[in-house]
Design an enzyme around this catalytic site. Structure first.
Site: not given
Ligand code: GLA
Ligand code: ZN
Length: 673
Positions: A114, A152-153, A312, A360-361, A363
């Protein structure tokens, strides 16, 4: 101007990233039932859904998103709707391979994770605008919509692209910033090593070079890359404002994450309607709750003290560090409520239901693989109830005791190569100063170096290598008007182009500190110096020493050994109504605490020595009352003295004179009016 608070929320926000497209629709009913059970009132959806929403260029499939948003709405759960522009689909890259970013070494990244985005790509910008427009038109008036979550970020996983489109864009950026190539030559000091340019067309991004690349060029490229991402955010935001007015627009920051320091959040915070942040515990040996407090304080500070939202964090372990410990029982609630204490208007998680597939399974999530008969789920339900009980803190502001200067652009300059010592790490100094203040139970605001500091009795400056003349004047006025300033070594050295200020160091801060630095003298690996005071007391430093020449400052501590023996180590400059301290070595934690103790006394900050270590005490106050959050990070029950009577909101008990806080617990007192 759109509202800044998520539309329609009446309580603190509670929920998380929800990725229903990863699950058969039969699971959705279970999801909303459990969300209601836990008290979830806001979920972030669609952040990575571009390929599902636009399976081929211009062909849209919103059916599933319609269904889930309606289902959430029927269940009273509001939506933070993502624009999925961080994850362009495979078809897009087939058509526009040039939109994949290129690393400094010239490697073009591939599709398959991504965030593979060249932010200068016209094709990307057009495609992002198209999907954003579709979402705005379709969902802008949906009653469930509370917030727009753009992208996102920004800044991770790619913080700059070095492709040819970016090269052309960089040249345009330079033309705007400098006007002429001669101005660039001057700013970058291209007379050095024969780097002079005859025209702007000859300039490239700072790609991999045989040896150290021009530092000012690199610094400007960091600015350019940050500004380019921001242009793309602003483009999406403006579309949303225009097509779907009335709903605030955010993008999730990662303010204190050292891996994500390529984003100047002072500038970004001015562009968002609501500041939101993501925070994960970093297991690097430091106390995780201190880093958390720092991130939350920094987020509140970029939000100019206004309420912000934790978008988050994790219920338990993450999966992207070398070792990912589970959270201890109660730790999630302590984390969540510490963010709330420091200004967050809720606590959201990545993610709602733990993924079975993908990267991320492992997490953690609110609904773990283990299901609802699990510790994590029980703690999630409990947290939902706790947040419910804190609804009235909304809109109040966290009360700070002192400030720390923070400037991303100075970090960018400071981490460039060929400095006096690679053992000096500016971020380490910031973390250590913050920790020392945290251990004094002081709540810290962060401030841009040019901000008005007059509200703070104490301002610390851990490592501000890049500081302009204007910053120097600001700090001088602050001290002259009665402030107490504490500055650490290697601050005030260069201007905005990484050029050393004329004359002796620290050019921008000579006046306010009342001294010059003739020479730096970094120490060898493991080498330490002792510094002593007139009364025989002794402190310890390592990494760095300096030949300091007082020019008005008094020497309070002196080097006892090393090359700088018998010379000033820590000085104090009385200036106007205030005092400026200077620390010319890297003090260890107890030594730094000693200096900060004296400086805090200079600043008139009363000691709160009666509180044990790791009892976190934070105030929020405003029209909705005055609140004291107490978080017990220790394994021992404690009692905190109270000035005033009130009600403890999580237990409903009366609190007068003192507050019992069991080991690992959080208590929140609302004082009687
Ligand atoms: C970041 C992303 C999420 C996810 C988290 C947890 O903050 O924004 O999509 O990937 O990390 O790893
Ligand atoms: Zn590019």
């Amino acid at each position: 101007m759109p509202d800044t608070a998520p539309r329609g929320l009446e309580r603190l926000a509670f929920g998380g990233d929800y990725n229903p497209e990863q699950w058969p629709e039969s699971v959705w009913q279970d999801d909303v039932r459990l969300m209601r059970e836990a008290g979830v009132n806001l979920v972030s959806i669609g952040i990575f859904s571009w390929a599902m929403l636009e399976p081929a260029q211009g062909r849209y499939d919103f059916g599933w998103l319609d269904r889930i948003i309606d289902l959430l709405h029927e269940n009273g759960i509001r939506v933070d709707l993502g624009t999925p522009t961080v994850a362009p689909p495979a078809w897009f890259y087939r058509a526009h391979p040039e939109a994949l970013p290129v690393s400094q070494e010239g490697v073009r990244y591939a599709f398959g994770s991504r965030g593979a985005i060249c932010h200068s790509s016209t094709a990307y910008r057009e495609a992002a605008a198209a999907i954003t427009e579709q979402l705005a038109l379709r969902y802008g008036a949906h009653p469930a919509l509370a917030l727009w979550h753009v992208h996102n970020e920004y800044g991770v996983p790619v913080n700059a692209c070095y492709c040819d489109s970016c090269a052309a864009h960089f040249r345009r950026w330079l033309a705007t910033a400098y006007g002429t190539v001669d101005a660039v030559n001057e700013a970058w000091g291209t007379a050095f090593w024969g780097q002079r340019y005859g025209s702007l067309d000859e300039i490239e991004p700072p790609r991999a070079t045989p040896t150290v690349c021009n530092p000012a060029q690199r610094l400007d490229y960091a600015r350019f890359a940050d500004a380019t991402m921001r242009e793309n955010f602003v483009a999406e935001r403006d579309l949303l404002h225009r097509l779907a007015p009335g709903t605030p627009v955010t993008t999730n920051f990662m303010t204190a994450l050292s891996q994500c320091d390529s984003v100047d959040y002072w500038a970004w915070a001015r562009e968002v309607d609501l500041v939101t942040n993501d925070h994960y515990l970093i297991t690097d040996g430091r106390r995780t709750h201190v880093n958390l407090a720092m991130a939350a304080d920094l987020t509140r500070s970029v939000a100019a003290g206004e309420p912000w939202l934790l978008l988050e964090h994790s219920t338990s372990g993450v999966n992207w560090q070398p070792r990912n410990p589970a959270k201890a029982p109660g730790q999630m609630a302590r984390n969540s409520l510490a963010h709330v204490a420091r200004g967050s208007e809720g606590a959201m998680f990545f993610q709602w239901r733990q993924s079975r597939r993908g990267a991320e399974k492992f997490h953690s999530a609110m609904v773990p693989h283990a299901g609802t008969d699990s510790r994590v789920w029980r703690e999630v339900v409990r947290l939902g109830a706790d947040l419910d009980g804190l609804a009235t803190v909304r809109g109040t502001r966290t009360v700070a005791d002192a400030a720390m200067l923070w400037d991303w652009q100075s970090w960018w300059a400071q981490r460039l190569e060929w400095r006096p010592s690679e053992d000096h790490d500016a971020r380490e100094r910031a973390d250590t100063f913050y920790e020392a203040l945290y251990d004094r139970h002081l709540t810290i605001d962060f401030a841009h170096p040019d901000a008005d500091l007059s509200a703070y009795p104490l301002v610390v400056v851990p490592a501000l290598y890049l500081a302009t003349e204007a910053t120097g004047r600001n700090l001088r006025a602050y001290v002259e008007n009665g402030g107490t300033l504490v500055v650490s070594y290697f601050s005030g050295i260069v201007d905005a182009n990484d050029a050393v200020h004329p004359g002796a160091h620290p050019g921008a801060l000579r006046d306010v500190l009342g001294l010059t630095v003739e020479e730096f003298s970094p120490l060898g690996t493991g080498e330490r110096v002792r510094i002593t005071a007139a009364d025989g007391a002794e402190l310890t430093g390592d990494v760095w020493t300096e030949f300091v020449v007082p020019q008005g400052a008094e020497t309070v501590w002196t080097y006892a050994d090393g090359l700088t023996a018998d010379r000033p180590a820590v000085t104090r400059h009385r200036l106007g109504e205030g005092t400026a301290w200077y620390i010319s070595t890297r003090l260890d934690a107890p030594s730094l605490d000693t200096i900060l103790g004296v400086a805090a006394a200079d600043a008139g900050i009363a000691p709160r020595a009666e509180l044990p270590c790791d009892i976190e005490v934070v105030r929020r106050a405003g029209e909705n009352g005055s609140y004291l959050f107490v978080i017990n990070h220790t394994g021992t029950d404690t009692e905190v003295p109270l000035t005033g009577d009130g009600t403890e909101l999580l237990t409903g008990e009366r609190a007068a004179g003192g507050l019992a806080v069991p080991a690992g617990a959080v208590r929140v007192v609302r004082f009687d009016d």
